[in-house]
Design an enzyme around this catalytic site. Sequence first.
Site, short mmCIF file in Angstrom:
data_model
loop_
_atom_site.label_atom_id
_atom_site.label_comp_id
_atom_site.label_asym_id
_atom_site.label_seq_id
_atom_site.Cartn_x
_atom_site.Cartn_y
_atom_site.Cartn_z
N ARG A 127 -76.43 -43.44 4.66
CA ARG A 127 -75.13 -43.93 4.41
C ARG A 127 -75.17 -45.06 3.54
NH1 ARG A 127 -74.06 -43.13 9.86
NH2 ARG A 127 -73.25 -40.84 10.26
N LYS A 149 -70.86 -47.37 -11.37
CA LYS A 149 -70.70 -45.69 -11.29
C LYS A 149 -72.18 -45.10 -11.23
CE LYS A 149 -67.63 -45.10 -14.73
NZ LYS A 149 -66.90 -44.20 -15.54
N GLU A 191 -72.28 -48.02 -27.51
CA GLU A 191 -71.62 -48.33 -26.49
C GLU A 191 -71.14 -49.84 -26.89
OE1 GLU A 191 -70.57 -46.81 -24.20
OE2 GLU A 191 -71.69 -45.18 -23.62
N LYS A 249 -67.48 -55.96 -20.00
CA LYS A 249 -67.55 -55.11 -18.87
C LYS A 249 -67.27 -55.61 -17.50
CE LYS A 249 -69.33 -50.76 -17.48
NZ LYS A 249 -70.17 -49.30 -17.56
N GLU A 259 -61.18 -47.53 -11.33
CA GLU A 259 -60.71 -46.96 -12.62
C GLU A 259 -59.32 -46.42 -12.10
OE1 GLU A 259 -63.17 -43.74 -13.69
OE2 GLU A 259 -63.82 -44.77 -15.18
N ARG A 263 -59.87 -50.05 -16.47
CA ARG A 263 -61.39 -49.82 -16.53
C ARG A 263 -61.36 -48.49 -17.25
NH1 ARG A 263 -66.23 -49.54 -12.00
NH2 ARG A 263 -67.97 -48.53 -13.67
N ASN A 267 -63.52 -46.29 -21.52
CA ASN A 267 -63.83 -44.70 -21.99
C ASN A 267 -63.20 -44.44 -23.58
OD1 ASN A 267 -65.06 -43.60 -19.89
ND2 ASN A 267 -63.30 -43.83 -18.93
N HIS A 270 -64.82 -41.73 -25.35
CA HIS A 270 -65.57 -41.02 -24.27
C HIS A 270 -64.69 -39.64 -24.11
CE1 HIS A 270 -68.09 -44.16 -24.01
NE2 HIS A 270 -68.78 -43.52 -23.03
N HIS A 274 -67.51 -36.96 -24.55
CA HIS A 274 -68.02 -36.13 -23.69
C HIS A 274 -68.00 -34.66 -23.99
CE1 HIS A 274 -67.78 -39.38 -20.16
NE2 HIS A 274 -69.32 -39.41 -20.81
N HIS A 286 -76.02 -39.41 -25.73
CA HIS A 286 -74.66 -39.83 -25.47
C HIS A 286 -74.16 -40.69 -26.23
CE1 HIS A 286 -71.69 -41.21 -22.36
NE2 HIS A 286 -72.15 -42.45 -22.75
N1 LIG Z 1 -72.66 -44.92 -15.01
C1 LIG Z 1 -72.29 -45.19 -16.16
O1 LIG Z 1 -71.25 -45.84 -16.08
C2 LIG Z 1 -72.72 -44.65 -17.14
C3 LIG Z 1 -72.52 -45.01 -18.48
C4 LIG Z 1 -73.03 -44.65 -19.90
C5 LIG Z 1 -73.89 -43.71 -19.72
N2 LIG Z 1 -74.34 -43.17 -18.40
C6 LIG Z 1 -75.36 -42.24 -18.34
O2 LIG Z 1 -76.48 -42.77 -18.77
C7 LIG Z 1 -77.50 -41.62 -19.22
C8 LIG Z 1 -78.07 -41.98 -20.58
O3 LIG Z 1 -78.81 -43.27 -20.34
P1 LIG Z 1 -79.99 -43.40 -21.43
O4 LIG Z 1 -79.68 -43.37 -22.79
O5 LIG Z 1 -80.53 -44.64 -20.90
O6 LIG Z 1 -81.17 -42.27 -21.04
P2 LIG Z 1 -82.32 -42.23 -20.36
O7 LIG Z 1 -82.51 -42.73 -19.15
O8 LIG Z 1 -82.72 -40.89 -20.54
O9 LIG Z 1 -83.38 -42.93 -21.30
C9 LIG Z 1 -83.60 -42.38 -22.59
C10 LIG Z 1 -84.91 -42.20 -22.93
O10 LIG Z 1 -85.73 -43.33 -23.18
C11 LIG Z 1 -86.78 -43.59 -22.35
N3 LIG Z 1 -87.05 -44.66 -21.72
C12 LIG Z 1 -86.24 -45.55 -21.08
N4 LIG Z 1 -86.50 -46.88 -21.17
C13 LIG Z 1 -87.57 -47.02 -22.07
C14 LIG Z 1 -88.27 -47.97 -22.50
N5 LIG Z 1 -88.08 -49.20 -22.08
N6 LIG Z 1 -89.62 -47.92 -23.30
C15 LIG Z 1 -89.63 -46.54 -23.58
N7 LIG Z 1 -89.00 -45.42 -23.35
C16 LIG Z 1 -88.05 -45.74 -22.50
C17 LIG Z 1 -86.47 -42.48 -21.45
O11 LIG Z 1 -87.59 -41.96 -20.59
C18 LIG Z 1 -85.79 -41.51 -21.90
O12 LIG Z 1 -86.49 -40.55 -22.46
C19 LIG Z 1 -76.41 -40.42 -19.26
O13 LIG Z 1 -76.97 -39.70 -18.12
C20 LIG Z 1 -75.15 -41.01 -19.04
O14 LIG Z 1 -74.25 -40.12 -18.47
C21 LIG Z 1 -73.94 -43.70 -17.27
ZN LIG Z 2 -70.88 -44.18 -22.43
#
Ligand SMILES: NC(=O)c1ccc[n+]([C@@H]2O[C@H](COP(=O)([O-])OP(=O)(O)OC[C@H]3O[C@@H](n4cnc5c(N)ncnc54)[C@H](O)[C@@H]3O)[C@@H](O)[C@H]2O)c1
Ligand SMILES: [Zn+2]
Length: 1567
Positions: A127, A149, A191, A249, A259, A263, A267, A270, A274, A286
């Site tokens: 939980r 999120k 972003e 943010k 949201e 908030r 987006n 987005h 998306h 992304h």
């Molecule tokens: N929760 C939210 O508010 C929110 C907002 C925006 C995006 N997201 C989500 O985030 C995700 C995308 O995040 P991302 O772009 O970080 O992707 P990711 O976590 O897949 O990282 C991108 C790549 O970089 C590599 N990597 C990460 N850190 C590294 C480092 N320091 N050195 C070398 N390689 C490294 C990872 O292994 C991966 O291959 C999506 O799923 C998206 O939906 C969430």
């Molecule tokens: Zn985003």
Amino acid sequence: MEISRVDVLGRDMAHIGYNLQKHIVKQLLTEITSSTYVVITDKNIEDRGHLQNLVDELAAGINEYGVDSRILTYVIPPGEASKNRATKAAIEDWLLTQGCTRDTVILALGGGVIGDMIGYVAATFMRGVRVVQIPTTLLAMVDSSIGGKTAIDTPHGKNLLGAFWQPQRVFMDIRYLETLPEREFINGMAEVIKTAAFYDEEEFSRLEAGGATFLKAIRNRDPSNIHQVDLSDIKELIHKIVLGSVKIKATVVSADEREGGLRNLLNFGHTIGHAYEAILTPQILHGECVSLGMIKEAELSRYLGILSPVAVARLAKCLTSYDLPVSLNDKVLKKRSGGKICPVDDLLKIMAVDKKNDGQKKKVVLISAIGKTYEQKASIVSDKDIRVVISEEIIVGSNADAPASVTVTPPGSKSISNRALVLSALAQGTCRISNLLHSDDTEHMLNAVTLLGGATVAWEDDGQTLVLTGNGGELKAPAKELYLGNAGTASRFLATVALLVNKSEKADSVTLTGNNRMKQRPIGPLVDSLRANGSKIDYVENEGSLPLKIDAGVGLQGGLIELAATISSQYVSSILMCAPYAKQPVTLSLVGGKPISQFYIDMTVAMMKTFGINVERSTTKEHTYHIPQGVYVNPSHYEIESDASSATYPLAFAAITGTSCTIPNIGSGSLQGDARFAVDVLRPMGCEVTQTATSTTVQGPPVGKLLPLPHVDMEPMTDAFLTASVVAAIAQGTDGVNNTTQITGIANQRVKECNRIAAMIHELAKFGVTCRELPDGLEIDGRLIGDLKRPADGVYAYDDHRVAMSFSLLASTLPEDVLIQERRCVEKTWPGWWDVLHTTFNVPLTGHDAQTSELKSRAVNGDKSIIIVGMRGAGKTLIGEWAASTLGFSFLDLDTQFEQELKTPIVDYVKTNGWPSFRQEETRILNEFIKNHPEGYVASCGGGVVESEEARQSLQAYVARGGIVLHVHRATADIVSYLTTDSSRPSLGAEDLASVYARREPLYTSCSSHVFVSANTENSAEIAAVRKSFNSFLSTITGQKPVTIPTNRSFFLSLTYSNVAEAAINDFADITAGCAAVELRVDLLKQADNQLASLEYVNDQIALIRKYTSLPIIFTVRTKSQGGQYPDDNEEGLLELTLNAFRAGVAYVDIELSSTAGFIDSVVQKKGHTKLIASHHDFSGALKWSNPIWENKYAQGLLVGDIVKLVATARTFEDNIELERFRSTHTAKPLIAINMGFRGQMSRVVNSILTPVTHPSLPAKAAPGQLSIKEINETFSKLGGIEPRDYAIVGSPIQHSRSPALHNSGFDALGLPFDYGMLETTEPAIAAKFFSSLPSFGGASITIPLKEKIIPHLNYITDDALAINAVNTVVKDENGRLIGDNTDWIGIINAFNVAGLASIAGQDKSALIIGAGGTSKAAVYALNRLGFTTIYIINRTAEKAQNVADAFNTRDEKYNVKAISDIAEAKAAISPSVAVSCVPADKPLDTNLVSILDVFLQKESKTDKKFLLEAAYKPRVTPIMTLASETHGWEVIPGVNMLLEQGLEQFRIWTGYNAPKTVCKTSVELE
Ligand SMILES: NC(=O)c1ccc[n+]([C@@H]2O[C@H](COP(=O)([O-])OP(=O)(O)OC[C@H]3O[C@@H](n4cnc5c(N)ncnc54)[C@H](O)[C@@H]3O)[C@@H](O)[C@H]2O)c1
Ligand SMILES: [Zn+2]
């Protein structure tokens, strides 16, 4: 570096700094204490050493602080594909086995994927347990880690499951970014830019300036260690960027945690982003999708009249400067995504399920300026508006609601913008410049004057107004060179400006440079002139072009300057504008003849006057100007006149709609030529034109009252002729007689973006408007608006903005919708044109999806002609004729064409004129064919056509345009034996054929899109089989009818031969019985020398299979590590084989998902209409079906394949149960999922589509545990998978029927629990009772006397049975309904085909039917289907024959059935090439009938072979067979063949499977 802290929701949350390890550990162990710290990360981050570092540091801390905590670690595969339920469940199970409890603290070390998923794990584990986010990507730092999120993806979409779960802390250590790949960096910047774009204009301006520095820093990598980047130069910058984003943010999140509204603003970009991401992931990241989304959402704001075009341009430019994509057409993006298409309908559907929507209404964050949103929340936007913005084509509605009067300000003039910048920068004082055009030239110019210290620059009104403060011409040499890209005007203007530069402490010269294209463009005449005047200018690279090095402090000498001005007026303007600052007053003398574009010179002179310098034009000497010394003075405000060419469109809109339009900044005093359009064109056409010095208003006459212009010379305003043409198209005149407008003086418009005169004529014709081309113009016959036609396929814009804009006007006059293709081309001069048309002029617009229509047109070859190449004797003519007949095209032999045109046999031509001349003529004929016969032809080229370079280019260009060039080949030995008998073509000389082919083979390959190899055939039956396969090949490559993936239980046979020739052709039908495809395991093939198969060998094997069966081929190459024989380290060879398979038009290609991304990308791109099976195998047995790997591979398979194939190895029987669980939850695409090994056999029984099977006659099983169809079906029916069924033959007499033997042997061979019996009756009612009372009834064969009588007792009958008016097959469908069908006609066709009846289409051939009973009707139907254009029918009683003829002829005259009743008629008939005998064979023949038959049988024949098919099969040899074969030499086909063929078809209808033909045949013949 200091640690910055930002509070979120009133709590100490984000800590940002560099090298925070110790800080993190201290925080954890003192403030976030726990008995268990669980670090979860991904494999990449582990590989970069970050996990170990953190764990070591933490262990040391535990020691140091003396706490009693344990550290656990867990690593998941990297990438979005891991963000799913299965991975979450696996982590949870693991946490439970590790005994983790509520006090656990989870550390999410990684990017957004880790953060999102681990956050969600923490939110629900026990939980909810505490989580600490340690983001390691820029994206995670600036976006995902803040806000709480969390989410995972499901096959239905991204982020659909999740929770809000705030972390205890977020530690942002910039050191982690030192290992971040370049692309991930850029991804994160999207972003950052997003946040600034909707919230903070100041931050946005900083970002605008920083792109180049940023890119340089993150790209500065040591090639030996690309995983590491030195960020010291931008460490502070990144700190600032991250801090800035986090603060914003934090503010937004704190105000609105869940949201509600505010908030939502985060987006921005987005909603649409998306949707792109849903389609383009995982290839496109992304942030990259958000970048695309931001531009679209900004364009949407502009479309709705909320955002200025300047702001959209600014946003695009900023994103581009960080190398982010701003269009789906971006080259890099296309390459990365493998050209994936984003259909507009799909995008809208995806947006419809967005969590943030308000029910069905879509929400988009609209911005009203950079840094400002339109509302304090996302706005509701209609689908229609979104559709317009995301579509590549536009549908223009009617202008019926045009507003009575509007004011429109088109974009600023480019020439005036450029001049104003130079003058204002050289002037004293401050000038506010409005309506400046944003272009490359103005960008570079502004940048340059700033660097030269000439002026300071600022923006007001959200970038609408430029505030420029000039320095009175005081310029200083800048430290670095001035880079001008490809900005031509800027480079010419600045070349003279640079002379005015003084030395500085940084430099004593100025260098002007540009991109490679710029380094080719001429500037020589200007430099010559300035050098002659005493300036010191050096060419740094090429003489006559940039880069230029100009010594500072020398200045412009002045006095008499001579300049050759016949090439460019820009040289003149350049000197004119700088002349006041020369050391002596300047007299500029233009030499070498009349200067080009005088009016641009006048424009410069006029503008100089506005800035305070009066140029005097010499009254005594031609082309000579006196420029006084002086200093320009800036007016306080300068409005750039709008572009007068652009202004013609809104003015013309008023003209055609009878409304009024005002352009507020172009008037009689305008310096632009096109400004005359209103007065010189629209006024004489009946418009009321009111003009002041600075404005123009046009009031159109009542609709339909425009007058034609008998003649107008548009030389001074050539660009406006397109606008004039569309107005003229509806200028009908009052008398309706003189409706012609003549436009001249526009010859130069033939060499603009396209040949504009031709384009206008062509597109106007689509509206039903007639035009005539003139040497320097055109004539247009105007029509009444009501008489205009609607262009069916829309208007093509030739990628020319002026064509698109002018036709949007004409399109709006029609009440119906008109499509304009390529709407984006307006962006060249007026990106907001469509917005104006929609928002200002009230013309309804609808988006149209060019991408899917492009997809459609790519999907099918349509009627596009096909060209065949290949060696002489390879079968080009035969294959060509087949293709033509199947497609309904005409066949053309280009060699024959040659001989006809040049009136000489080719042999003689070569003798007389030699080879080179022959090749030249041959190429010309090919080119003419391509030009003149774009559709409806199959052309075969001479064998050597590829020897000519020019012909090769033509063929390659044809392929590049999507055309099919088919290389036809057969084994060289076959060709040789054919050629030794052919003397109609010149000998190739001493070169032997094999070496000729060896030389040409690569040429054929390079010029063709596809290859068809035909196997050596021994008889006409084999030819017929190859032809059938060729038709499937043709269906695949043309996209007309690519293979359909089975949806029912189906199988494919895995061939394990090292040479398919080991199988006898007759066996083949039996071993493939029940199969929906055959798999060629290419890696198992071995050539005679035991070598791996060469490309040629593989093609021969495909050819062989195609001779044996027309089943679809699955092409599979497995490497050693994938359980096959192909070497693991030869990806290039593997790719070559695979691409060749696409060329060979195989139906399916199986590829391994473990192949490299590069391999998969190329395959996906090139697959054409071949279906891809995306496979993954685990031989180890280590991976249970619950392992997330399978989820991962399935997700990857969905993206890549049309079918996903997952193969595990079973260790226990339960593995099969696990697999079924997996299968039942993975239904997004067809899935083949099985367990190998003995214990996995159950999975092979249960798998539903395309189960791989073996057959006892194959040399080996392709995989351990593989079963035969018989084994699978027997087991499956025992388990209750297949219900037993009963079939029967119904009719009388039937005691001797062979049908029970036929069907029962087939059922048995395939292990089907079916039984076939007999019901002897002449009563239809009894038969019907039998059908309905037997629950297990499956179907029946119907024979005499019930074929017609049974019809009223059935639920419905098929079209075929209806046409024949007889039923021989009854089948009960799954709803229990009884369907009547007829397979007799198929039996007839197949029996002829098997006997080898050659092609008959396209020829006037006749057939004969003997007898007029039930079967004769099936015969008419079959012979008509076979292509016979005349069908004779004879019978003992002439009347019955006539009845059959009438029955068909009255239904459709295409049947052309002629009843023949006497010898005379018979003699007059066309000689038939086939006959079908349908008379009972157990009675003696009627003598009269025999005498008529004799006449037919003995007719002279044009064909080599004549076939008589006997429908009766008892006795085996009938009197008619004897008569035909022995007396008249016909080839006869015994009745048992037809019985067999129609029975096999019945079997297929009943079971869905092909029957084992040889097995059935043997049992039928056994007696
Ligand atoms: N929760 C939210 O508010 C929110 C907002 C925006 C995006 N997201 C989500 O985030 C995700 C995308 O995040 P991302 O772009 O970080 O992707 P990711 O976590 O897949 O990282 C991108 C790549 O970089 C590599 N990597 C990460 N850190 C590294 C480092 N320091 N050195 C070398 N390689 C490294 C990872 O292994 C991966 O291959 C999506 O799923 C998206 O939906 C969430
Ligand atoms: Zn985003």
